[in-house]
Write a protein that holds these residues in place. Structure first.
Motif, PDB file in Angstrom:
ATOM      1  N   LEU A 104       0.765  -0.818   0.150  1.00  0.00           N
ATOM      2  CA  LEU A 104       0.018  -0.520  -0.074  1.00  0.00           C
ATOM      3  C   LEU A 104       1.025   0.895  -0.409  1.00  0.00           C
ATOM      4  O   LEU A 104       1.262   1.131   0.475  1.00  0.00           O
ATOM      5  CB  LEU A 104      -1.193  -0.298   0.836  1.00  0.00           C
ATOM      6  N   GLY A 105       0.782   2.435  -0.713  1.00  0.00           N
ATOM      7  CA  GLY A 105       1.437   3.637  -0.534  1.00  0.00           C
ATOM      8  C   GLY A 105       1.135   4.379  -1.730  1.00  0.00           C
ATOM      9  O   GLY A 105      -0.308   4.560  -2.248  1.00  0.00           O
ATOM     10  N   GLY A 106       1.499   5.657  -2.632  1.00  0.00           N
ATOM     11  CA  GLY A 106       1.326   6.265  -3.308  1.00  0.00           C
ATOM     12  C   GLY A 106       1.970   6.113  -4.501  1.00  0.00           C
ATOM     13  O   GLY A 106       2.938   5.736  -4.675  1.00  0.00           O
ATOM     14  N   TYR A 107       1.262   6.991  -5.515  1.00  0.00           N
ATOM     15  CA  TYR A 107       2.823   7.250  -6.670  1.00  0.00           C
ATOM     16  C   TYR A 107       2.836   8.174  -7.187  1.00  0.00           C
ATOM     17  O   TYR A 107       1.112   8.862  -7.378  1.00  0.00           O
ATOM     18  CB  TYR A 107       1.528   6.529  -8.264  1.00  0.00           C
ATOM     19  N   ARG A 108       3.318   8.779  -8.109  1.00  0.00           N
ATOM     20  CA  ARG A 108       2.439  10.247  -8.640  1.00  0.00           C
ATOM     21  C   ARG A 108       2.518   9.564 -10.409  1.00  0.00           C
ATOM     22  O   ARG A 108       4.373   8.615 -11.113  1.00  0.00           O
ATOM     23  CB  ARG A 108       4.039  10.542  -8.688  1.00  0.00           C
ATOM     24  N   GLY A 109       1.792   9.593 -11.721  1.00  0.00           N
ATOM     25  CA  GLY A 109       1.740   9.324 -12.464  1.00  0.00           C
ATOM     26  C   GLY A 109       1.401   9.970 -14.032  1.00  0.00           C
ATOM     27  O   GLY A 109       0.922  10.949 -13.827  1.00  0.00           O
ATOM     28  N   PHE A 123      -3.418   7.133  -5.160  1.00  0.00           N
ATOM     29  CA  PHE A 123      -2.731   5.584  -3.681  1.00  0.00           C
ATOM     30  C   PHE A 123      -3.165   3.949  -4.475  1.00  0.00           C
ATOM     31  O   PHE A 123      -2.956   3.923  -6.341  1.00  0.00           O
ATOM     32  CB  PHE A 123      -3.807   5.389  -2.398  1.00  0.00           C
ATOM     33  N   THR A 124      -1.774   3.460  -4.619  1.00  0.00           N
ATOM     34  CA  THR A 124      -1.822   1.823  -5.046  1.00  0.00           C
ATOM     35  C   THR A 124      -1.909   0.676  -4.526  1.00  0.00           C
ATOM     36  O   THR A 124      -1.153   0.806  -2.672  1.00  0.00           O
ATOM     37  CB  THR A 124       0.016   2.070  -6.000  1.00  0.00           C
ATOM     38  N   TYR A 125      -1.994  -0.424  -4.459  1.00  0.00           N
ATOM     39  CA  TYR A 125      -2.327  -1.691  -3.823  1.00  0.00           C
ATOM     40  C   TYR A 125      -2.456  -2.479  -4.679  1.00  0.00           C
ATOM     41  O   TYR A 125      -2.105  -2.205  -5.781  1.00  0.00           O
ATOM     42  CB  TYR A 125      -3.455  -1.314  -2.746  1.00  0.00           C
ATOM     43  N   GLY A 126      -1.705  -3.253  -3.756  1.00  0.00           N
ATOM     44  CA  GLY A 126      -1.576  -5.434  -3.917  1.00  0.00           C
ATOM     45  C   GLY A 126      -1.448  -6.018  -3.637  1.00  0.00           C
ATOM     46  O   GLY A 126      -0.959  -6.035  -1.961  1.00  0.00           O
ATOM     47  N   GLU A 142       2.916 -11.527  -8.886  1.00  0.00           N
ATOM     48  CA  GLU A 142       2.015 -10.192  -7.741  1.00  0.00           C
ATOM     49  C   GLU A 142       1.353  -9.646  -8.925  1.00  0.00           C
ATOM     50  O   GLU A 142       1.041  -8.995 -10.142  1.00  0.00           O
ATOM     51  CB  GLU A 142       2.298  -8.774  -7.045  1.00  0.00           C
ATOM     52  N   TRP A 143      -0.184  -8.933  -8.234  1.00  0.00           N
ATOM     53  CA  TRP A 143      -0.957  -7.978  -9.348  1.00  0.00           C
ATOM     54  C   TRP A 143      -0.893  -6.680  -8.325  1.00  0.00           C
ATOM     55  O   TRP A 143      -1.135  -6.653  -7.214  1.00  0.00           O
ATOM     56  CB  TRP A 143      -2.690  -8.900  -8.691  1.00  0.00           C
ATOM     57  N   GLN A 144      -1.478  -5.453  -8.620  1.00  0.00           N
ATOM     58  CA  GLN A 144      -1.363  -4.293  -8.523  1.00  0.00           C
ATOM     59  C   GLN A 144      -2.097  -3.565  -9.527  1.00  0.00           C
ATOM     60  O   GLN A 144      -1.975  -3.365 -10.254  1.00  0.00           O
ATOM     61  CB  GLN A 144       0.285  -3.644  -8.675  1.00  0.00           C
ATOM     62  N   ARG A 145      -2.030  -2.425  -8.036  1.00  0.00           N
ATOM     63  CA  ARG A 145      -3.176  -1.501  -8.961  1.00  0.00           C
ATOM     64  C   ARG A 145      -3.213   0.085  -8.625  1.00  0.00           C
ATOM     65  O   ARG A 145      -2.237   0.460  -7.620  1.00  0.00           O
ATOM     66  CB  ARG A 145      -4.921  -1.970  -8.924  1.00  0.00           C
ATOM     67  N   TYR A 146      -3.046   0.720  -9.506  1.00  0.00           N
ATOM     68  CA  TYR A 146      -3.153   2.056  -9.833  1.00  0.00           C
ATOM     69  C   TYR A 146      -4.040   2.544  -9.721  1.00  0.00           C
ATOM     70  O   TYR A 146      -4.995   2.503 -10.746  1.00  0.00           O
ATOM     71  CB  TYR A 146      -2.057   2.431 -11.087  1.00  0.00           C
ATOM     72  N   ASN A 147      -4.582   3.471  -8.694  1.00  0.00           N
ATOM     73  CA  ASN A 147      -6.077   3.803  -8.447  1.00  0.00           C
ATOM     74  C   ASN A 147      -6.273   5.904  -9.624  1.00  0.00           C
ATOM     75  O   ASN A 147      -5.315   6.385  -9.126  1.00  0.00           O
ATOM     76  CB  ASN A 147      -6.401   3.835  -7.357  1.00  0.00           C
ATOM     77  N   LYS A 148      -6.855   5.899 -10.716  1.00  0.00           N
ATOM     78  CA  LYS A 148      -7.553   7.254 -11.243  1.00  0.00           C
ATOM     79  C   LYS A 148      -6.239   7.410 -11.368  1.00  0.00           C
ATOM     80  O   LYS A 148      -6.286   8.343 -11.346  1.00  0.00           O
ATOM     81  CB  LYS A 148      -8.017   7.717 -10.263  1.00  0.00           C
ATOM     82  N   MET A 149      -5.483   7.106 -12.867  1.00  0.00           N
ATOM     83  CA  MET A 149      -4.858   7.771 -13.291  1.00  0.00           C
ATOM     84  C   MET A 149      -4.970   8.205 -15.045  1.00  0.00           C
ATOM     85  O   MET A 149      -6.485   8.170 -14.694  1.00  0.00           O
ATOM     86  CB  MET A 149      -3.717   6.852 -14.150  1.00  0.00           C
ATOM     87  N   THR A 157      -8.508   6.666 -15.648  1.00  0.00           N
ATOM     88  CA  THR A 157      -8.843   5.216 -15.480  1.00  0.00           C
ATOM     89  C   THR A 157      -7.584   4.054 -14.277  1.00  0.00           C
ATOM     90  O   THR A 157      -6.785   4.819 -13.966  1.00  0.00           O
ATOM     91  CB  THR A 157      -7.685   4.736 -17.001  1.00  0.00           C
ATOM     92  N   ASP A 158      -8.103   3.083 -14.378  1.00  0.00           N
ATOM     93  CA  ASP A 158      -7.481   2.238 -12.650  1.00  0.00           C
ATOM     94  C   ASP A 158      -6.908   1.296 -13.905  1.00  0.00           C
ATOM     95  O   ASP A 158      -6.964   1.164 -15.078  1.00  0.00           O
ATOM     96  CB  ASP A 158      -8.736   0.845 -12.008  1.00  0.00           C
ATOM     97  N   VAL A 159      -5.557   1.185 -13.594  1.00  0.00           N
ATOM     98  CA  VAL A 159      -4.253   0.205 -14.221  1.00  0.00           C
ATOM     99  C   VAL A 159      -3.965  -0.541 -13.088  1.00  0.00           C
ATOM    100  O   VAL A 159      -3.629  -0.609 -11.733  1.00  0.00           O
ATOM    101  CB  VAL A 159      -2.669   1.462 -14.495  1.00  0.00           C
ATOM    102  N   ASP A 160      -4.615  -2.080 -13.733  1.00  0.00           N
ATOM    103  CA  ASP A 160      -3.674  -3.498 -13.126  1.00  0.00           C
ATOM    104  C   ASP A 160      -3.045  -3.275 -13.329  1.00  0.00           C
ATOM    105  O   ASP A 160      -2.767  -3.361 -15.086  1.00  0.00           O
ATOM    106  CB  ASP A 160      -5.433  -4.228 -12.726  1.00  0.00           C
ATOM    107  N   VAL A 161      -1.910  -4.570 -13.189  1.00  0.00           N
ATOM    108  CA  VAL A 161      -0.359  -5.156 -13.216  1.00  0.00           C
ATOM    109  C   VAL A 161      -0.159  -6.309 -13.191  1.00  0.00           C
ATOM    110  O   VAL A 161      -0.811  -6.060 -11.746  1.00  0.00           O
ATOM    111  CB  VAL A 161       1.072  -4.132 -12.672  1.00  0.00           C
TER     112      VAL A 161
END
Length: 171
Positions: A104-109, A123-126, A142-149, A157-161
């Motif tokens: 769990l954390g934050g991102y700058r996208g 925020f991002t989580y996975g 792993e699976w990770q989501r970047y919320n609301k890019m 959009t949400d981005v799932d990896v």
């Protein structure tokens, strides 16, 4: 009677301390990389592309770590994405060398394309599994989501990896 209890308590702490001292040092700096597939959830047409990440972190103990990483999220419908992230990891060992973890954390996208560029912070989580092949090498899935890019002139959009990767610990 009190002196016997005190003696037993001291003996228990001494045994526990010697057992902890025999465990290998789990605190360490590590680096790694992952490769996988990014899926842009709210884009039309072809919404998947190859994603890769470079990361570095510090393992505080067997259960907690912090990571800083750069993630290239590929290009979908003429829109490219990337993110810098800072996340905390909480891990739980299932067996000796296999752990499940959450992040769990934050991102700058940044999303750019079609003559537009949108930068945002969210925020991002996975969730993931890590298997330690060696004391210094671990393999991750792993699976990770970047919320609301995005947003603004580009669709939000949400981005799932989904990814596989390797980490190397300096010990």
């Amino acid at each position: 009677m009190k002196s016997i209890k005190a003696l037993l308590a001291i003996a228990a702490f001494a045994i526990a301390g010697s057992a902890a001292a025999q465990q290998p040092g789990l605190s360490s700096v590590y680096i790694g990389g992952t490769i996988g597939q990014a899926e842009y959830k709210d884009s039309g047409g072809d919404n998947k592309d190859t994603a890769w990440r470079l990361l570095g972190g510090y393992q505080f103990n067997r259960y907690f770590a912090a990571e800083l990483g750069y993630h290239d999220l590929g290009e979908v419908s003429s829109v490219e994405g990337n993110a810098w992230e800072f996340v905390g990891l909480g891990a739980y060992p299932l067996v000796d060398k296999l752990s499940v973890y959450g992040k769990l954390g934050g991102y700058r996208g940044e999303l750019k394309g079609l003559g537009n560029k949108e930068t945002n912070t969210d925020f991002t989580y996975g969730l993931g599994l890590q298997y330690d092949v060696l004391k210094s090498v671990g393999v991750r899935g792993e699976w990770q989501r970047y919320n609301k890019m995005g947003g603004g002139n580009l669709a939000e959009t949400d981005v799932d990896v989904l990814s596989l990767g390797v980490v190397y610990r300096f010990q």
